[in-house]
Design an enzyme around this catalytic site. Structure first.
Site, PDB file in Angstrom:
ATOM      1  N   HIS A 128       1.362   7.071   5.060  1.00  0.00           N
ATOM      2  CA  HIS A 128       1.859   6.467   6.373  1.00  0.00           C
ATOM      3  C   HIS A 128       3.507   6.671   6.487  1.00  0.00           C
ATOM      4  CE1 HIS A 128       2.329   3.948   2.626  1.00  0.00           C
ATOM      5  NE2 HIS A 128       3.329   3.136   3.269  1.00  0.00           N
ATOM      6  N   HIS A 186       7.159   5.500   7.867  1.00  0.00           N
ATOM      7  CA  HIS A 186       7.681   4.209   8.594  1.00  0.00           C
ATOM      8  C   HIS A 186       8.600   4.763   9.785  1.00  0.00           C
ATOM      9  CE1 HIS A 186       7.362   1.410   4.987  1.00  0.00           C
ATOM     10  NE2 HIS A 186       6.771   2.771   4.390  1.00  0.00           N
ATOM     11  N   CYS A 203      -9.330   0.713   0.605  1.00  0.00           N
ATOM     12  CA  CYS A 203      -8.103   1.241   1.063  1.00  0.00           C
ATOM     13  C   CYS A 203      -7.756   0.214   2.244  1.00  0.00           C
ATOM     14  CB  CYS A 203      -8.313   2.509   1.609  1.00  0.00           C
ATOM     15  SG  CYS A 203      -6.708   3.044   2.549  1.00  0.00           S
ATOM     16  N   THR A 253       3.516   1.690  -1.880  1.00  0.00           N
ATOM     17  CA  THR A 253       2.484   0.384  -2.479  1.00  0.00           C
ATOM     18  C   THR A 253       1.266   0.625  -1.792  1.00  0.00           C
ATOM     19  OG1 THR A 253       3.490  -0.931  -0.555  1.00  0.00           O
ATOM     20  CG2 THR A 253       4.516  -0.893  -2.540  1.00  0.00           C
TER      21      THR A 253
HETATM   22  P1  5GP Z   1       5.043   1.596   1.220  1.00  0.00           P
HETATM   23  O1  5GP Z   1       5.832   0.621   0.447  1.00  0.00           O
HETATM   24  O2  5GP Z   1       3.905   1.964   0.600  1.00  0.00           O
HETATM   25  O3  5GP Z   1       5.979   2.755   1.781  1.00  0.00           O
HETATM   26  O4  5GP Z   1       4.603   0.881   2.701  1.00  0.00           O
HETATM   27  C1  5GP Z   1       3.653   0.019   2.879  1.00  0.00           C
HETATM   28  C2  5GP Z   1       4.069  -0.965   3.970  1.00  0.00           C
HETATM   29  O5  5GP Z   1       2.906  -1.716   4.450  1.00  0.00           O
HETATM   30  C3  5GP Z   1       5.111  -2.061   3.666  1.00  0.00           C
HETATM   31  O6  5GP Z   1       6.193  -1.849   4.281  1.00  0.00           O
HETATM   32  C4  5GP Z   1       4.340  -3.458   3.869  1.00  0.00           C
HETATM   33  O7  5GP Z   1       5.130  -4.298   4.466  1.00  0.00           O
HETATM   34  C5  5GP Z   1       3.206  -3.124   4.644  1.00  0.00           C
HETATM   35  N1  5GP Z   1       2.105  -3.704   4.752  1.00  0.00           N
HETATM   36  C6  5GP Z   1       1.279  -4.109   3.419  1.00  0.00           C
HETATM   37  N2  5GP Z   1       0.129  -4.832   3.959  1.00  0.00           N
HETATM   38  C7  5GP Z   1       0.188  -4.821   5.338  1.00  0.00           C
HETATM   39  C8  5GP Z   1      -0.704  -5.343   6.265  1.00  0.00           C
HETATM   40  O8  5GP Z   1      -1.627  -5.854   5.692  1.00  0.00           O
HETATM   41  N3  5GP Z   1      -0.371  -5.167   7.642  1.00  0.00           N
HETATM   42  C9  5GP Z   1       0.620  -4.504   7.987  1.00  0.00           C
HETATM   43  N4  5GP Z   1       0.930  -4.504   9.185  1.00  0.00           N
HETATM   44  N5  5GP Z   1       1.568  -3.948   7.162  1.00  0.00           N
HETATM   45  C10 5GP Z   1       1.247  -3.952   5.749  1.00  0.00           C
HETATM   46 ZN    ZN Z   2      -7.166   5.218   3.543  1.00  0.00          ZN
END
Ligand code: 5GP
Ligand code: ZN
Length: 110
Positions: A100, A102, A4, A95
Site C-alpha cells: 500500500h 500512503h 488479508c 503493519t
Molecule cells: P503501514 O503501517 O502498514 O504502512 O500502514 C497500514 C495503515 O493501514 C495504517 O496507517 C493504518 O492506520 C491503516 N489501517 C489499518 N487497518 C485499517 C482499516 O481497517 N481501515 C483503514 N481504512 N485503514 C486501516
Molecule cells: Zn491482500
C-alpha cells in the site's frame, strides 16, 4: 488471500471510506490519519510488500503513482505538496501485509 485485511476491504467485506476505485486499484482514507489528508492506495491484486514486486508489476506501480497524483490534485494538496510512502517489513513499519502507498498532506509534514 483470505486473511488479508486489505483484500477484505477490496472485496467489500470490511467497509472503507472510498476515495477512488477502478479495475486495478482502490484508494481509501486511512482509519488512523496522520495528516489532514491520509489516503491509502492498494492494488486489487494481492502483493505482500515491495519485496514481492515482480517485473510484471512495474506498470502497476507506475499506475498507482499516477492515481495518487490525481487524488492529490482532487483533494487540493498538489500546490503545497505532499508525501507518498510505502513501508516494507518490520523495520520499515509495515503493519498490513498487502502492499500500500500512503498519500499524506494538508499540513507541513515532519
Ligand atoms: P503501514 O503501517 O502498514 O504502512 O500502514 C497500514 C495503515 O493501514 C495504517 O496507517 C493504518 O492506520 C491503516 N489501517 C489499518 N487497518 C485499517 C482499516 O481497517 N481501515 C483503514 N481504512 N485503514 C486501516
Ligand atoms: Zn491482500
Amino acid at each position: 488471500m483470505e486473511d488479508c485485511l486489505f483484500c477484505k476491504i477490496i472485496k467489500g467485506d470490511i467497509p472503507c471510506d472510498k476515495v477512488y476505485e477502478d479495475d486495478k486499484v482502490l484508494s481509501f482514507k486511512d482509519i488512523n490519519p496522520e495528516a489532514p489528508v491520509h489516503v491509502l492506495t492498494v492494488p486489487k491484486k494481492h502483493i505482500s510488500s515491495t519485496n514481492d514486486l515482480k517485473a510484471e508489476d512495474e506498470e502497476l506501480v507506475g499506475y498507482i503513482y499516477t492515481v495518487m497524483v490525481k487524488i492529490a490534485k482532487q483533494l487540493g494538496i498538489s500546490e503545497k505538496g505532499y508525501r507518498i510512502i510505502s513501508n516494507c517489513g518490520e523495520d520499515g513499519g509495515q503493519t498490513v501485509s498487502h502492499i500500500h502507498f500512503h498519500l499524506l498532506g494538508g499540513k507541513k509534514l515532519d
